[in-house]
Design an enzyme around this catalytic site. Structure first.
Site: not given
Length: 467
Positions: A439-441
Site C-alpha cells: 500500500d503506497h499510502r
C-alpha cells in the site's frame, strides 16, 4: 468453538394468562396492566460469523422440526464467507419450524427458524412461520404450515432407483415427506445419504410418523447396489457429474467474499518490488529438521516475521484512508487454495513462536481450512500475507493486496541458477524470486527494499529460525 444462535421471542397468544385473583384485567393509571408471558416462540436468526459476513448459507440442519433442544446444543451448520461452522442454541425448547431449508441463503439477522419453549407451542409456531412467509394481502386464517422442498447439497450425486423401489415410492407418499414436499429425516440419516449418494426423496421412512432413519438409507443403498444401472442411465449420471460447458454458475458464498475483497483492493494505490534470494542454507536447514515435522511454509513465515520485527511499517495497515496502525502483533496469513475458493489461515505471533510449534499449528490450520472449520480469528487477523506458488513450479508472480493490510509477498520456486561468485568465477546456487505488493499510502519503495534486504539475510543465514 461453535457460535450461539441469535434469538428474539414472540409472545404466545395461548399462554397469556390473567391473574387468578380478578376476573378482569386490572387498570393502573388508565392503562391495562401487562400480562405475564408463560411461554415464548423465539425467532432464530442467521448469525454473523465474521466481520465481513452479510449472508449465510444453510449447509445442513443438525436437528429436525419437532426435536427437543438443550442450551448449547448444535442446531445448524452455516457456511459463512470463509468456513462452515456449527451454530448452537442459546435456549432450551423445541425446533418448531425451519424457515430456510438446507442450501438456502439468508441475510445476517433474518429469521431462519422458530424455537418453541414448550411442545404445545409447536403448532402455533408453524402457523406464525406460514403467515410470515405468506403474501401481505393474504388473510391470516389462510396461513397453514407449508414446508419447503428439501435441497440436497451439490456434492450428493444422483442415485439410481431400483424399479421396484421407484414404483413403491410413486404409489404411496410416506408421511415423512408431508405430501411429497419436505423430507423429514434424522441428522445421521441425512449424513449417511450424502456419504452413500442416496436420494432421500426415494427412501420410504420407517421411523416415528414415517421419519427416515439410518437403517432406511442403508437398506435403500443396498438395493441400489444389487440393480445394475442401464447404459443410458449411467451415461446421464456421468454427464451430470462433470462440468456442463456453456452454463452460468453463481458464486459460492466464499467466491462472493473474495470478489468483494478484490474489488475493494482496486481502490488502494499499490506498487511492487521484487528481490532474488539465495536459498541454499535454508534448503539445507529444511532437510535437517524436516523429519521433526517442520514445514517449509513455517520456515518462510518465521523468517518473514523476524524481518518484520525490524520493519514495523511493513506490518502496518490502513483502513480509513486517513490514518494507519502499527500492529502490535505480527500475524502471518498464508494463502491456501481449497475447494471452491481461497482462504488465509493465520499464524499468530509468528515472531515469538518456535519453529516446531509453528509447524504443528500450521498443519492444524490447513486441516481445519480444508474441512471448512476455521474460526474467524484463525483467518481474519493477519497483518502480513504470504502467497507461495513455488510448489507448483511458478518462478514469479504478483499477488493482490488484501484490504486493510500493508503488504503481501508472493513467493516463487527455488531453482538452480548459474551465478557469478565474488571471486569472479561461475557457480551454481538455488535462488527464489519474491515480489512484494504494498500500500503506497503508508509504505514506500525504500521501506520495502530495506525489508527485503533483511529477509534475504535471515534466509541466507537461517540460524535464528530454530531459536
Amino acid at each position: 468453538m461453535a457460535r450461539l444462535l441469535n434469538t428474539s421471542f414472540l409472545p404466545s397468544s395461548q399462554t397469556l394468562r390473567r391473574s387468578p385473583s380478578s376476573s378482569a384485567p386490572a387498570l393502573i393509571s388508565g392503562r391495562r396492566s401487562r400480562l405475564q408471558v408463560q411461554a415464548k416462540i423465539r425467532e432464530i436468526f442467521m448469525p454473523a460469523l465474521s466481520s465481513t459476513m452479510t449472508e449465510g448459507k444453510i449447509v445442513s440442519w443438525v436437528k429436525s422440526e419437532g426435536d427437543k433442544l438443550s442450551k448449547g446444543e448444535s442446531v445448524v451448520v452455516v457456511e459463512s464467507d470463509k468456513a462452515d461452522m456449527d451454530v448452537e442454541t442459546f435456549y432450551d425448547g423445541y425446533l418448531a419450524s425451519i424457515m430456510v431449508e438446507e442450501g438456502g441463503v439468508a441475510a445476517v439477522g433474518s429469521a431462519i427458524a422458530l424455537l418453541a419453549e414448550t411442545e404445545e407451542e409447536i403448532a402455533e409456531a408453524k402457523a406464525k412461520a406460514s403467515s410470515s412467509s405468506a403474501a401481505p394481502t393474504a388473510a391470516p386464517a389462510a396461513a397453514t404450515p407449508e414446508p419447503q422442498p428439501e435441497k440436497i447439497p451439490d456434492n450428493v450425486g444422483p442415485a439410481v432407483v431400483p424399479k421396484a423401489a421407484a414404483v413403491a415410492a410413486a404409489s404411496s407418499t410416506h408421511p415423512a415427506s408431508e405430501g411429497g414436499k419436505r423430507i423429514v429425516a434424522s441428522p445421521y440419516a441425512k449424513k449417511l445419504a450424502r456419504e452413500l449418494t442416496v436420494d432421500l426423496g426415494a427412501v420410504v421412512g420407517t421411523g416415528p410418523l414415517g421419519r427416515i432413519v439410518a437403517k432406511d438409507v442403508e437398506a435403500f443403498a443396498a438395493q441400489v447396489t444389487e440393480v445394475a444401472p442401464e447404459p443410458s442411465v449411467r451415461k446421464s449420471a456421468d454427464a451430470e457429474a462433470g462440468i456442463e460447458l456453456g452454463t452460468v454458475v453463481p458464486f459460492t458464498t466464499m467466491q462472493g467474499a473474495v470478489s468483494r475483497n478484490m474489488l475493494e483492493s482496486l481502490s488502494v494505490p499499490t506498487f511492487r518490488v521484487g528481490y532474488t534470494i539465495t536459498t541454499d542454507a535454508l534448503d539445507a536447514l529444511y532437510k535437517k529438521i524436516k523429519s521433526k515435522g517442520v514445514t517449509m511454509t513455517a520456515l518462510l513465515a518465521k523468517a518473514t516475521a523476524l524481518a518484520l520485527v525490524k520493519h514495523p511499517v511493513v506490518n502496518s495497515g490502513c483502513r480509513d484512508g486517513k490514518s494507519f496502525t502499527y500492529n502490535s502483533s505480527i500475524n502471518i496469513a498464508v494463502a491456501v487454495a481449497i475447494d471452491g475458493g481461497l482462504i488465509t489461515p493465520v499464524l499468530q505471533d509468528a515472531d515469538k513462536v518456535d519453529i516446531y510449534s509453528l509447524s504443528r499449528k500450521w498443519k492444524e490450520l490447513v486441516d481445519k481450512a480444508r474441512a471448512k472449520q476455521l474460526q474467524p480469528h484463525e483467518y481474519n487477523t493477519g497483518t502480513f500475507t504470504v502467497s507461495n506458488l513455488g510448489m507448483f513450479g511458478v518462478d514469479r508472480f504478483d499477488a493482490i493486496l488484501p484490504p486493510g493490510t500493508g503488504a503481501i509477498m508472493a513467493v516463487g520456486a527455488s531453482q538452480p541458477t548459474v551465478v557469478g561468485t565474488k571471486d569472479g568465477r561461475i557457480g551454481r546456487k538455488n535462488q527464489m524470486q519474491v515480489n512484494v505488493t504494498a500500500d503506497h499510502r503508508i509504505i514506500y519503495g525504500a521501506d520495502l527494499a530495506s525489508f527485503l534486504q533483511t529477509l534475504a539475510k535471515i534466509i541466507e543465514d537461517p540460524k535464528d529460525l530454530t531459536f
